[in-house]
Motif scaffolding. Structure first.
Motif, PDB file in Angstrom:
ATOM      1  N   TRP A  27       0.823  -1.212   0.000  1.00 49.35           N
ATOM      2  CA  TRP A  27       0.000   0.000   0.000  1.00 49.35           C
ATOM      3  C   TRP A  27       0.855   1.260   0.000  1.00 49.35           C
ATOM      4  CZ3 TRP A  27      -4.864  -0.737  -1.023  1.00 49.35           C
ATOM      5  CH2 TRP A  27      -5.475  -1.911  -0.647  1.00 49.35           C
ATOM      6  N   ASN A  28       2.042   1.158   0.580  1.00 47.34           N
ATOM      7  CA  ASN A  28       2.891   2.347   0.698  1.00 47.34           C
ATOM      8  C   ASN A  28       3.336   2.890  -0.662  1.00 47.34           C
ATOM      9  OD1 ASN A  28       2.629   2.082   3.432  1.00 47.34           O
ATOM     10  ND2 ASN A  28       4.565   1.035   3.705  1.00 47.34           N
ATOM     11  N   LEU A  29       3.320   2.053  -1.684  1.00 47.71           N
ATOM     12  CA  LEU A  29       3.694   2.536  -3.012  1.00 47.71           C
ATOM     13  C   LEU A  29       2.709   3.580  -3.537  1.00 47.71           C
ATOM     14  CD1 LEU A  29       4.910  -0.732  -4.737  1.00 47.71           C
ATOM     15  CD2 LEU A  29       6.280   1.182  -3.910  1.00 47.71           C
ATOM     16  N   LEU A  30       1.487   3.561  -3.045  1.00 48.34           N
ATOM     17  CA  LEU A  30       0.517   4.579  -3.464  1.00 48.34           C
ATOM     18  C   LEU A  30       0.963   5.986  -3.072  1.00 48.34           C
ATOM     19  CD1 LEU A  30      -2.980   3.031  -2.724  1.00 48.34           C
ATOM     20  CD2 LEU A  30      -2.050   3.690  -4.932  1.00 48.34           C
ATOM     21  N   LEU A  31       1.809   6.081  -2.049  1.00 50.52           N
ATOM     22  CA  LEU A  31       2.275   7.396  -1.619  1.00 50.52           C
ATOM     23  C   LEU A  31       3.235   8.025  -2.629  1.00 50.52           C
ATOM     24  CD1 LEU A  31       2.796   6.672   2.163  1.00 50.52           C
ATOM     25  CD2 LEU A  31       0.897   7.870   1.071  1.00 50.52           C
ATOM     26  N   LEU A  32       3.741   7.224  -3.567  1.00 50.41           N
ATOM     27  CA  LEU A  32       4.623   7.763  -4.607  1.00 50.41           C
ATOM     28  C   LEU A  32       3.830   8.405  -5.751  1.00 50.41           C
ATOM     29  CD1 LEU A  32       7.265   4.914  -4.809  1.00 50.41           C
ATOM     30  CD2 LEU A  32       7.448   7.110  -3.640  1.00 50.41           C
ATOM     31  N   LEU A  33       2.590   8.013  -5.914  1.00 50.48           N
ATOM     32  CA  LEU A  33       1.781   8.524  -7.014  1.00 50.48           C
ATOM     33  C   LEU A  33       1.663  10.056  -7.020  1.00 50.48           C
ATOM     34  CD1 LEU A  33       0.087   7.723  -9.463  1.00 50.48           C
ATOM     35  CD2 LEU A  33      -1.880   7.590  -7.939  1.00 50.48           C
ATOM     36  N   PRO A  34       1.393  10.720  -5.892  1.00 51.79           N
ATOM     37  CA  PRO A  34       1.308  12.192  -5.944  1.00 51.79           C
ATOM     38  C   PRO A  34       2.623  12.865  -6.318  1.00 51.79           C
ATOM     39  CG  PRO A  34       0.241  11.370  -3.972  1.00 51.79           C
ATOM     40  CD  PRO A  34       0.936  10.209  -4.601  1.00 51.79           C
ATOM     41  N   LEU A  35       3.743  12.170  -6.182  1.00 51.10           N
ATOM     42  CA  LEU A  35       5.025  12.777  -6.548  1.00 51.10           C
ATOM     43  C   LEU A  35       5.181  12.932  -8.057  1.00 51.10           C
ATOM     44  CD1 LEU A  35       7.401  11.025  -4.013  1.00 51.10           C
ATOM     45  CD2 LEU A  35       6.397  13.296  -3.879  1.00 51.10           C
ATOM     46  N   LEU A  61      -4.643  20.823  -9.619  1.00 53.49           N
ATOM     47  CA  LEU A  61      -5.786  20.727  -8.727  1.00 53.49           C
ATOM     48  C   LEU A  61      -6.265  19.277  -8.624  1.00 53.49           C
ATOM     49  CD1 LEU A  61      -7.853  22.166  -6.952  1.00 53.49           C
ATOM     50  CD2 LEU A  61      -9.259  22.464  -9.006  1.00 53.49           C
ATOM     51  N   ALA A  62      -6.276  18.572  -9.731  1.00 48.45           N
ATOM     52  CA  ALA A  62      -6.686  17.164  -9.709  1.00 48.45           C
ATOM     53  C   ALA A  62      -5.734  16.339  -8.846  1.00 48.45           C
ATOM     54  CB  ALA A  62      -6.734  16.611 -11.132  1.00 48.45           C
ATOM     55  N   PHE A  63      -4.450  16.639  -8.902  1.00 48.94           N
ATOM     56  CA  PHE A  63      -3.500  15.877  -8.104  1.00 48.94           C
ATOM     57  C   PHE A  63      -3.610  16.172  -6.618  1.00 48.94           C
ATOM     58  CE2 PHE A  63      -1.332  13.837 -11.516  1.00 48.94           C
ATOM     59  CZ  PHE A  63      -0.746  12.742 -10.895  1.00 48.94           C
ATOM     60  N   VAL A  64      -4.188  17.280  -6.233  1.00 52.36           N
ATOM     61  CA  VAL A  64      -4.467  17.504  -4.806  1.00 52.36           C
ATOM     62  C   VAL A  64      -5.437  16.428  -4.323  1.00 52.36           C
ATOM     63  CG1 VAL A  64      -5.589  19.044  -3.152  1.00 52.36           C
ATOM     64  CG2 VAL A  64      -3.990  19.970  -4.827  1.00 52.36           C
ATOM     65  N   PHE A  65      -6.483  16.190  -5.075  1.00 53.13           N
ATOM     66  CA  PHE A  65      -7.466  15.172  -4.693  1.00 53.13           C
ATOM     67  C   PHE A  65      -6.896  13.765  -4.813  1.00 53.13           C
ATOM     68  CE2 PHE A  65     -10.015  18.849  -6.027  1.00 53.13           C
ATOM     69  CZ  PHE A  65     -10.650  19.105  -4.818  1.00 53.13           C
ATOM     70  N   VAL A  66      -6.073  13.532  -5.822  1.00 54.00           N
ATOM     71  CA  VAL A  66      -5.416  12.226  -5.967  1.00 54.00           C
ATOM     72  C   VAL A  66      -4.513  11.966  -4.764  1.00 54.00           C
ATOM     73  CG1 VAL A  66      -3.708  10.938  -7.324  1.00 54.00           C
ATOM     74  CG2 VAL A  66      -5.563  12.153  -8.469  1.00 54.00           C
ATOM     75  N   GLY A  67      -3.763  12.981  -4.349  1.00 55.53           N
ATOM     76  CA  GLY A  67      -2.880  12.831  -3.193  1.00 55.53           C
ATOM     77  C   GLY A  67      -3.637  12.546  -1.912  1.00 55.53           C
ATOM     78  N   VAL A  68      -4.732  13.251  -1.696  1.00 56.47           N
ATOM     79  CA  VAL A  68      -5.557  13.019  -0.506  1.00 56.47           C
ATOM     80  C   VAL A  68      -6.128  11.608  -0.531  1.00 56.47           C
ATOM     81  CG1 VAL A  68      -7.692  13.690   0.664  1.00 56.47           C
ATOM     82  CG2 VAL A  68      -6.089  15.441  -0.095  1.00 56.47           C
ATOM     83  N   ALA A  69      -6.597  11.178  -1.690  1.00 55.94           N
ATOM     84  CA  ALA A  69      -7.156   9.823  -1.804  1.00 55.94           C
ATOM     85  C   ALA A  69      -6.090   8.767  -1.531  1.00 55.94           C
ATOM     86  CB  ALA A  69      -7.765   9.624  -3.187  1.00 55.94           C
ATOM     87  N   CYS A  70      -4.890   8.959  -2.045  1.00 62.14           N
ATOM     88  CA  CYS A  70      -3.806   7.990  -1.819  1.00 62.14           C
ATOM     89  C   CYS A  70      -3.443   7.902  -0.337  1.00 62.14           C
ATOM     90  CB  CYS A  70      -2.577   8.371  -2.632  1.00 62.14           C
ATOM     91  SG  CYS A  70      -2.751   8.103  -4.396  1.00 62.14           S
ATOM     92  N   VAL A  71      -3.313   9.035   0.306  1.00 65.35           N
ATOM     93  CA  VAL A  71      -2.974   9.017   1.736  1.00 65.35           C
ATOM     94  C   VAL A  71      -4.086   8.361   2.540  1.00 65.35           C
ATOM     95  CG1 VAL A  71      -2.584  10.493   3.753  1.00 65.35           C
ATOM     96  CG2 VAL A  71      -1.423  10.996   1.609  1.00 65.35           C
ATOM     97  N   TRP A  72      -5.342   8.636   2.212  1.00 62.07           N
ATOM     98  CA  TRP A  72      -6.457   8.024   2.944  1.00 62.07           C
ATOM     99  C   TRP A  72      -6.481   6.515   2.744  1.00 62.07           C
ATOM    100  CZ3 TRP A  72     -10.724   5.116   1.855  1.00 62.07           C
ATOM    101  CH2 TRP A  72     -11.599   4.923   2.917  1.00 62.07           C
ATOM    102  N   ILE A  73      -6.245   6.050   1.520  1.00 60.13           N
ATOM    103  CA  ILE A  73      -6.241   4.605   1.256  1.00 60.13           C
ATOM    104  C   ILE A  73      -5.136   3.921   2.049  1.00 60.13           C
ATOM    105  CG2 ILE A  73      -5.776   2.870  -0.523  1.00 60.13           C
ATOM    106  CD1 ILE A  73      -7.247   4.760  -2.490  1.00 60.13           C
ATOM    107  N   VAL A  74      -3.941   4.501   2.055  1.00 57.47           N
ATOM    108  CA  VAL A  74      -2.830   3.906   2.806  1.00 57.47           C
ATOM    109  C   VAL A  74      -3.138   3.928   4.300  1.00 57.47           C
ATOM    110  CG1 VAL A  74      -0.394   4.179   3.414  1.00 57.47           C
ATOM    111  CG2 VAL A  74      -1.120   4.402   1.039  1.00 57.47           C
ATOM    112  N   TYR A  75      -3.702   5.003   4.790  1.00 58.20           N
ATOM    113  CA  TYR A  75      -4.061   5.070   6.211  1.00 58.20           C
ATOM    114  C   TYR A  75      -5.083   3.994   6.570  1.00 58.20           C
ATOM    115  CZ  TYR A  75      -6.436   6.543  10.427  1.00 58.20           C
ATOM    116  OH  TYR A  75      -7.018   6.548  11.667  1.00 58.20           O
ATOM    117  N   ALA A  76      -6.124   3.872   5.759  1.00 63.87           N
ATOM    118  CA  ALA A  76      -7.168   2.895   6.046  1.00 63.87           C
ATOM    119  C   ALA A  76      -6.653   1.463   5.943  1.00 63.87           C
ATOM    120  CB  ALA A  76      -8.346   3.104   5.097  1.00 63.87           C
TER     121      ALA A  76
END
Length: 107
Positions: A27-35, A61-76
Motif C-alpha cells: 500500500w505504501n507505493l501509493l504514496l509515490l503517485l502524488p510525486l 488541482l486534480a492531483f491535490v485530490f489524488v494525493g488526498v485519496a492515496c494518503v487516505w487509502i494507505v491510512y485505512a
C-alpha cells in the motif's frame, strides 16, 4: 528510603519487531503517485482546457485530490486494530512509571 525504579521491558510485536519498527506494505507505493505531479514537463501546456482553466492548473488541482485519496487509502489499509491489552493497575505508592516516590502530597 526509596527503591530505584524498575525498568519496564520494551514491548515487542509478535514478529519480534520493536514498537517503532517500519513495516513494509505494498500500500505504501501509493504514496509515490502524488510525486508524479512534480514532473513539470508532463503538464506544462495550455490545452486541453476544462471550464476555461488551462491544463497546467486543473492537472495540479486534480492531483491535490489524488494525493488526498492515496494518503487516505494507505491510512485505512495500514491502520492497526484496537488493542485488547488490559488497562494498567492503579499506581503504587512508589510509582514505577514516573520513578518518583509518592510523598502523599496531592498536587
Amino acid at each position: 528510603m526509596t527503591r530505584p525504579p524498575t525498568p519496564h521491558p520494551p514491548t515487542t510485536h509478535p514478529d519480534g519487531r520493536g514498537p517503532s519498527a517500519l513495516i513494509w506494505r505494498w500500500w505504501n507505493l501509493l504514496l509515490l503517485l502524488p510525486l508524479l505531479m512534480l514532473i513539470t514537463p508532463w503538464f506544462n501546456q495550455d490545452r486541453p482546457r476544462v471550464l476555461g482553466l488551462p491544463f497546467f492548473y486543473w492537472y495540479q488541482l486534480a492531483f491535490v485530490f489524488v494525493g488526498v485519496a492515496c494518503v487516505w487509502i494507505v491510512y485505512a489499509a495500514t491502520r492497526k486494530a484496537p488493542s485488547t491489552r488490559p488497562k494498567p493497575a492503579a499506581s503504587s505508592p512508589d510509582d514505577p512509571a514516573t520513578g518518583r516516590p509518592d510523598d502523599g502530597a496531592r498536587r
